[in-house]
Design a protein around this motif. Structure first.
Motif, short mmCIF file in Angstrom:
data_model
loop_
_atom_site.label_atom_id
_atom_site.label_comp_id
_atom_site.label_asym_id
_atom_site.label_seq_id
_atom_site.Cartn_x
_atom_site.Cartn_y
_atom_site.Cartn_z
N MET A 1 0.83 -1.18 0.00
CA MET A 1 0.00 0.00 0.00
C MET A 1 0.88 1.25 0.00
O MET A 1 0.58 2.21 -0.72
N ALA A 2 1.95 1.23 0.79
CA ALA A 2 2.84 2.39 0.85
C ALA A 2 3.51 2.65 -0.49
O ALA A 2 3.64 3.80 -0.91
N MET A 7 3.98 5.91 -5.38
CA MET A 7 3.99 6.03 -6.84
C MET A 7 2.90 6.99 -7.32
O MET A 7 3.11 7.77 -8.24
N ALA A 8 1.74 6.92 -6.71
CA ALA A 8 0.65 7.82 -7.09
C ALA A 8 1.02 9.28 -6.82
O ALA A 8 0.74 10.16 -7.64
#
Length: 45
Positions: A1-2, A7-8
């Motif tokens: 998730m991290a 990346m987002a």
């Protein structure tokens, strides 16, 4: 998730054509860049 959230954040801050492929290659380093880009765009079956 991290990793996904990071990346987002990077891709929204520095938009480029094919942003995810480009930034995954940059973050992975020179020797792992082709593999990181490929695994990012790999169609998961």
């Amino acid at each position: 998730m991290a990793v996904g959230l990071s990346m987002a954040e990077i891709c929204s801050s520095y938009p480029t054509s094919g942003g995810l492929y480009y930034w995954s290659a940059k973050l992975a380093g020179e020797s792992w860049a082709p593999f990181a880009s490929w695994i990012t765009g790999c169609p998961h079956v």
